[in-house]
Write an enzyme that holds these catalytic residues in place. Structure first.
Site, PDB file in Angstrom:
ATOM      1  N   LYS A  66      49.875  34.638  52.674  1.00 39.08           N
ATOM      2  CA  LYS A  66      49.780  33.360  52.789  1.00 39.08           C
ATOM      3  C   LYS A  66      48.445  32.902  53.440  1.00 39.08           C
ATOM      4  O   LYS A  66      47.870  33.553  54.489  1.00 39.08           O
ATOM      5  CB  LYS A  66      50.719  32.776  53.732  1.00 39.08           C
ATOM      6  CG  LYS A  66      51.335  31.419  53.424  1.00 39.08           C
ATOM      7  CD  LYS A  66      52.452  30.966  54.338  1.00 39.08           C
ATOM      8  CE  LYS A  66      53.318  30.299  52.930  1.00 39.08           C
ATOM      9  NZ  LYS A  66      54.763  30.481  53.424  1.00 39.08           N
TER      10      LYS A  66
ATOM     11  N   MET B 223      36.318  39.890  43.572  1.00 39.39           N
ATOM     12  CA  MET B 223      35.849  39.513  44.961  1.00 39.39           C
ATOM     13  C   MET B 223      34.410  38.835  45.028  1.00 39.39           C
ATOM     14  O   MET B 223      33.727  39.230  46.143  1.00 39.39           O
ATOM     15  CB  MET B 223      36.594  39.832  45.973  1.00 39.39           C
ATOM     16  CG  MET B 223      37.744  40.189  45.917  1.00 39.39           C
ATOM     17  SD  MET B 223      38.634  41.188  47.287  1.00 39.39           S
ATOM     18  CE  MET B 223      38.487  42.827  46.436  1.00 39.39           C
TER      19      MET B 223
ATOM     20  N   ASP C  88      51.629  39.271  46.858  1.00 35.32           N
ATOM     21  CA  ASP C  88      50.453  38.723  47.266  1.00 35.32           C
ATOM     22  C   ASP C  88      50.103  37.401  46.914  1.00 35.32           C
ATOM     23  O   ASP C  88      50.852  37.001  45.787  1.00 35.32           O
ATOM     24  CB  ASP C  88      49.188  39.626  47.342  1.00 35.32           C
ATOM     25  CG  ASP C  88      48.856  40.260  45.915  1.00 35.32           C
ATOM     26  OD1 ASP C  88      49.079  39.162  44.925  1.00 35.32           O
ATOM     27  OD2 ASP C  88      48.396  41.123  45.690  1.00 35.32           O
TER      28      ASP C  88
HETATM   29  N1  SAH Z   1      44.634  44.243  42.057  1.00 33.47           N
HETATM   30  C1  SAH Z   1      43.670  43.131  41.333  1.00 33.47           C
HETATM   31  C2  SAH Z   1      42.459  42.954  42.268  1.00 33.47           C
HETATM   32  C3  SAH Z   1      42.806  42.591  43.683  1.00 33.47           C
HETATM   33  S1  SAH Z   1      41.294  41.757  44.281  1.00 33.47           S
HETATM   34  C4  SAH Z   1      43.589  43.636  39.965  1.00 33.47           C
HETATM   35  O1  SAH Z   1      43.763  44.623  39.525  1.00 33.47           O
HETATM   36  O2  SAH Z   1      43.110  42.686  39.344  1.00 33.47           O
HETATM   37  C5  SAH Z   1      41.468  40.370  44.112  1.00 33.47           C
HETATM   38  C6  SAH Z   1      40.184  39.939  42.960  1.00 33.47           C
HETATM   39  O3  SAH Z   1      40.704  40.097  41.698  1.00 33.47           O
HETATM   40  C7  SAH Z   1      40.056  38.357  42.784  1.00 33.47           C
HETATM   41  O4  SAH Z   1      39.114  38.088  43.886  1.00 33.47           O
HETATM   42  C8  SAH Z   1      39.300  38.249  41.492  1.00 33.47           C
HETATM   43  O5  SAH Z   1      37.971  38.934  41.516  1.00 33.47           O
HETATM   44  C9  SAH Z   1      40.076  39.277  40.808  1.00 33.47           C
HETATM   45  N2  SAH Z   1      41.300  38.570  40.032  1.00 33.47           N
HETATM   46  C10 SAH Z   1      42.558  38.813  40.127  1.00 33.47           C
HETATM   47  N3  SAH Z   1      43.255  38.081  39.182  1.00 33.47           N
HETATM   48  C11 SAH Z   1      42.233  37.438  38.494  1.00 33.47           C
HETATM   49  C12 SAH Z   1      42.335  36.599  37.434  1.00 33.47           C
HETATM   50  N4  SAH Z   1      43.553  36.122  36.952  1.00 33.47           N
HETATM   51  N5  SAH Z   1      41.077  36.007  36.935  1.00 33.47           N
HETATM   52  C13 SAH Z   1      40.088  36.431  37.302  1.00 33.47           C
HETATM   53  N6  SAH Z   1      39.852  37.219  38.208  1.00 33.47           N
HETATM   54  C14 SAH Z   1      40.954  37.441  38.860  1.00 33.47           C
END
Ligand code: SAH
Length: 464
Positions: free
Chosen positions: A271, A384, A249
């Site tokens: 994408k 998010m 993703d």
């Molecule tokens: N499965 C992912 C979350 C997916 S939802 C996890 O466990 O982290 C996507 C959201 O995750 C983004 O909108 C943001 O809020 C958060 N996110 C993912 N990577 C991030 C990062 N490196 N820094 C801050 N927020 C992050």
């Protein structure tokens, strides 16, 4: 990349070196590993060079280099450690068509010699384009320790067997055969019975693989963590190493994709920007379609696949198609972000639970138990949450939350461009807009960065 790494065929080729001191010795030690016809021009050669000449490992000419000496030479090393003499010999060699290296003179050299890890026929060349010799040496030491000394021997024995393995179908079965040989059966046989046992193992293993069924397709749902490749689990690394297809993703960083097996097909399923992103149904179909061809599919998701990753829908699709799967957990954004601000997700006396919320779901802004969240001391990691900041703020204040509740937004957690925005529930929407965050960001409701929080407590005490 200013220098392109290649391996030059030197068997029987003429390689000329001018010089007889330390620089010459260092290059000759490397060159003597090859089967080149080495010619050394030196008026006062070091004793080692004389010995090598006596052993017929090179030809020594006790004079300075002259016109004609580099005729037909593939490579030339100017190693007199004297700028004027090096320039003179380099010009002669260039005129006679040899590729020239001037020791310790990167800009006038046509090629440079890498640091080498030698497991002949397996050779690792390490170059830093002259930028960081210390780094090259450290990497070399690391690889020397990591690559077993018998690797070369296994490769040599294996090479003689290559044509026999042509009976196996090209692709996965053949690859599995060799992986099994190099990493399991080969080393074991060598240890127990030496080279003859290795040869026997190659043959019995081949019989085994000839009759073996092709490996069925399989899906690994793998957590890629928050972005820093060092936060991948060893299992995630292994899955990437073995993948035929990687469907990732948008959150997965290029540094992590670099770690996928070189032959793996990379598919970006998230994408955005150019046309609409893939729908969940399309992604499900894509995963299943690849696995049905027998591929080892890695479905690579940012953070942990079980957190706001629509994992269940993908697992359902895979199991409905009768395909096996496993899940490799990863470090979720909340864990990475809390580490970035020196805080703990739960803390004795402050919060004994923590919620993971999403700012919006497939139907729009997500609803939650706002009244429970609005109570003092609650902590929530909001995923998010950028677009829904104003909505969340409104709901919480409506249910009685203190406007001064600390809120921290961490953008690009663990990545080089990580940013921390420390604010309050009251100022959140305005501060977010002003900060103009563009990367993924996690919002902590009820948590401030450790230092700032300490300062806040102090101020309160001063006022009390
Ligand atoms: N499965 C992912 C979350 C997916 S939802 C996890 O466990 O982290 C996507 C959201 O995750 C983004 O909108 C943001 O809020 C958060 N996110 C993912 N990577 C991030 C990062 N490196 N820094 C801050 N927020 C992050």
């Amino acid at each position: 990349m200013k220098h392109f790494p290649i391996f030059v065929a030197l068997e029987g080729r003429r390689v000329v070196l001018s010089g007889g001191g330390d620089a010459a010795l260092a290059k000759l030690r490397l060159l003597l590993k090859t089967e080149a016809a080495i010619h050394v021009y030196a008026k006062a050669p070091a004793p080692e060079i004389v010995t090598w000449a006596d052993e017929a490992r090179l030809t020594l000419h006790r004079r300075t280099l002259a016109a004609g000496d580099c005729e037909g030479a593939t490579l030339f090393y100017a190693a007199d450690e004297d700028a004027t003499e090096d320039a003179r010999t380099a010009a002669l060699a260039t005129a006679e068509g040899a590729l020239v290296n001037i020791v310790d003179n990167l800009s006038d050299s046509q090629f440079i010699t890498p640091a080498i890890v030698d497991r002949d026929p397996v050779t690792v060349a390490i170059g830093t384009e002259g930028a960081a010799p210390v780094l090259a040496r450290a990497i070399k030491a690391d690889l020397e320790a990591r690559l077993p000394a018998h690797l070369g021997l296994l490769a040599r024995i294996g090479k003689a067997f290559r044509h026999a393995v042509d009976v196996l179908p090209m692709g996965r079965r053949r690859r599995d055969y060799w992986a099994d040989y190099y990493f399991r059966q080969g080393p074991r046989a060598l240890e127990q019975g030496g080279p003859d046992a290795v040869r026997r193992t190659l043959a019995t293993l081949l019989d085994d693989y000839k009759t073996r069924e092709d490996r069925a397709g399989h899906v690994a749902f793998v957590g890629a963590g928050p972005g820093d490749p060092e936060l991948l689990t060893l299992k995630a690394r292994r899955a990437l190493d073995e993948a035929d297809v990687v469907i990732h993703d948008r959150l997965v960083t290029p540094e992590i994709l670099e770690l996928a097996r070189r032959e793996a097909v990379l598919v970006d399923a998230g994408k955005e920007g150019f046309g609409p992103s893939m729908t969940q149904d399309e992604i499900n179909r894509l995963i299943v379609a690849h696995a049905e061809t027998g591929a080892q599919v890695v479905r690579l998701k940012g953070g942990d696949p079980t957190v706001f990753g629509r994992l269940d829908e993908e697992i359902d699709a895979v199991t409905e198609a009768g395909i096996t799967y496993h899940v490799v957990p990863g470090i979720t954004a909340a864990s990475a972000s809390v580490a970035a601000i020196g805080q703990s997700l739960t803390s004795r006396g402050r919060n004994s639970s923590v919620r993971f919320l999403t700012g919006h779901d497939t139907r729009g802004f997500a609803d939650h138990d706002w009244a429970a969240l609005a109570r003092p001391g609650e902590v929530a990691a909001i995923y998010m949450g950028k677009k829904s900041a104003r909505f969340i703020q409104g709901r919480l204040i409506m249910h009685g939350a203190d406007r001064a509740t600390p809120v921290t937004v961490i953008e690009n957690a663990t990545r080089p461009d990580q940013r921390v925005l420390s604010t309050t529930l009251d100022a959140l929407p305005a501060d977010l807009t002003a900060a103009g965050l563009t990367g993924p960001a996690l919002t902590f409701y009820g948590l401030a960065p450790r230092a700032a929080q300490a300062a806040l407590i102090q101020t309160k005490q001063e006022f009390a």
